[in-house]
Design an enzyme around this catalytic site. Structure first.
Site, mmCIF file in Angstrom:
data_model
loop_
_atom_site.group_PDB
_atom_site.id
_atom_site.type_symbol
_atom_site.label_atom_id
_atom_site.label_comp_id
_atom_site.label_asym_id
_atom_site.label_seq_id
_atom_site.Cartn_x
_atom_site.Cartn_y
_atom_site.Cartn_z
ATOM 1 N N ASP A 108 0.820 -1.212 0.000
ATOM 2 C CA ASP A 108 0.000 0.000 0.000
ATOM 3 C C ASP A 108 0.863 1.275 0.000
ATOM 4 O O ASP A 108 2.108 1.196 -0.060
ATOM 5 C CB ASP A 108 -0.922 -0.049 1.234
ATOM 6 C CG ASP A 108 -2.295 0.532 0.969
ATOM 7 O OD1 ASP A 108 -2.432 1.356 0.057
ATOM 8 O OD2 ASP A 108 -3.236 0.160 1.707
ATOM 9 N N ASP B 182 -10.011 3.688 -3.368
ATOM 10 C CA ASP B 182 -10.714 2.533 -2.806
ATOM 11 C C ASP B 182 -12.147 2.404 -3.306
ATOM 12 O O ASP B 182 -12.882 3.391 -3.391
ATOM 13 C CB ASP B 182 -10.756 2.647 -1.279
ATOM 14 C CG ASP B 182 -9.393 2.386 -0.671
ATOM 15 O OD1 ASP B 182 -8.384 2.394 -1.411
ATOM 16 O OD2 ASP B 182 -9.339 2.179 0.547
HETATM 17 C C1 GLA Z 1 -5.875 1.444 1.526
HETATM 18 C C2 GLA Z 1 -6.046 0.458 0.368
HETATM 19 C C3 GLA Z 1 -7.187 -0.500 0.693
HETATM 20 C C4 GLA Z 1 -6.922 -1.226 1.992
HETATM 21 C C5 GLA Z 1 -6.705 -0.206 3.113
HETATM 22 C C6 GLA Z 1 -6.233 -0.872 4.404
HETATM 23 O O1 GLA Z 1 -6.950 2.311 1.648
HETATM 24 O O2 GLA Z 1 -6.279 1.135 -0.819
HETATM 25 O O3 GLA Z 1 -7.355 -1.431 -0.364
HETATM 26 O O4 GLA Z 1 -5.792 -2.050 1.848
HETATM 27 O O5 GLA Z 1 -5.708 0.742 2.754
HETATM 28 O O6 GLA Z 1 -6.026 0.061 5.423
#
Ligand code: GLA
Length: 377
Positions: free
Chosen positions: A126, A183
């Site tokens: 990430d 997301d």
């Molecule tokens: C980010 C990523 C998500 C998830 C969250 C976890 O937002 O884009 O897919 O992995 O972190 O905290």
């Protein structure tokens, strides 16, 4: 290591967020097998954020939270492997993960070693809390190198949400897939925005490194970490899954497999869509936006064996008609050929022999065909 199709599996984040445990992860591995998902290609069981303690140990190692994973991560990996599946985990290029747990910034080599010791086959990486002024390409590359240095085959799943034009450089870091969007949430608007944001990036996906549109929200039914009650039903799930397949995205199920409905299972297993998703030629679709409705569109994608996929998607919030002229994809009416099509959800077959087609679609609905060329008499 080369992977030759977009990875498929299950990831904990969309439903479980921070609420993860050894028991739950092992249950999901059981379900992937019992429900026949392994047999159609879903192979990775991935634990997302929130798996570790807040502090590293005295040797600078990240430590699995013993309350969530009482037998340690190696035991989870062994269980997942015993089911004929592969095991995935999560870290972050920044100093802390998005949920505030230790990130791998400047600890890439020691963390890669920890993941290899756990028996990890896949690492999602990430981008939260990445220090300002540092070059993301170099730090993704650093983790790419650290994973290779372990000597273990580990799929590298980069996740910097498409920032810093990552589609232009991520392949060079050793990544096998890369998130190109923010997301997803369980809303059709989110599916639509992600899809539209990809139209100019699809050409960058190619064998060995795939453009990741984020984990699936199909079948969440309003429950869980990114769930929104009442905003998606089976039509929205169907279009979401079909779009991800047309665009060749990794397919990571996000729903709780202990309560997945049969309709959703059929969707996850649709053989034609899975074939379109993982076709060995990895062609991006040509996208034809329809003038008659704001965002309805057609997508044409070459497949191996001289076949093709043709999808019509109504991304608008009202019923719409997708207008389609074969000419729009460069196919002339006087070629001597027509297009013979079979719809992947209903089995309906049609032939497009003429110049103009109107495909009526309910709100958010789609039709997807697999086709071949037929000689006109
Ligand atoms: C980010 C990523 C998500 C998830 C969250 C976890 O937002 O884009 O897919 O992995 O972190 O905290």
């Amino acid at each position: 290591m080369i992977i030759n199709k977009p990875p498929m599996g299950w990831n904990s984040w969309n439903t479980f967020g921070d609420n993860i445990s050894e028991k739950m992860v092992c249950d999901m591995a059981d379900k992937i097998v019992e429900l026949g998902l392994r047999d159609v290609g879903y192979e990775y069981v991935v634990i997302d954020d929130c798996w570790s303690l807040l502090q590293r140990d005295e040797n600078d190692r990240i430590v699995a939270d013993p309350e969530k994973f009482p037998n340690g991560m190696r035991a989870v990996a062994d269980y997942v492997h015993s089911k004929g599946l592969k095991f995935g985990m999560y870290s972050c290029a920044g100093t802390l993960t998005c949920a505030g747990f230790p990130g791998s910034f400047d600890c890439e080599f020691i963390d890669a070693e920890t993941f290899a010791d756990f028996g990890v086959d896949y690492l999602k990486y990430d981008f939260c809390n990445f220090p300002e002024g540092k070059d993301p390409q170099l730090y993704y590359n650093r983790m790419g190198m650290a994973l290779k240095a372990t000597g273990r085959d580990i799929v590298f799943s980069a996740c910097n949400w498409g920032t810093h034009d990552s589609h232009k450089w991520i392949r060079s870091t050793g990544a096998h897939l890369y998130r190109s969007t923010g997301d997803i949430g369980e809303r059709f608007n989110s599916v639509r925005n992600i899809s539209l944001s990809q139209y100019d990036k699809l050409q960058y996906s190619a064998p060995g490194c795939y453009n990741d549109l984020d984990m699936l929200i199909c079948g969440m039914d309003g429950i869980g970490n990114v769930g929104h009650p009442g905003l998606c039903g089976d039509i929205q799930y169907k279009t979401h899954f079909a779009l991800w397949c047309m665009m060749g995205s990794p397919l990571m199920i996000g729903t709780d497999l202990r309560r997945v409905r049969p309709e959703i299972l059929d969707l996850f297993k649709n053989p034609d869509l899975l074939r379109i998703n993982s076709d060995s030629e990895t062609r991006p679709p040509i996208i034809i936006e329809s003038p008659s409705c704001s965002v309805a569109c057609a997508m044409f994608k070459h497949l191996s064996d001289n076949q093709f996929a043709l999808g019509f998607f109504n991304l608008a919030d009202d019923p719409a008609v997708a207008d389609f002229r074969p000419h729009d994809i460069g196919f002339p009416i006087n070629s001597g050929f027509g297009l013979k099509l079979r719809e992947v959800f209903t089995g309906e077959t049609i032939e497009f022999l003429n110049d103009y087609h109107r495909v009526p679609l309910d709100t958010h609905d789609c039709k997807v065909y697999i086709g071949e060329y037929v000689e006109k008499n």
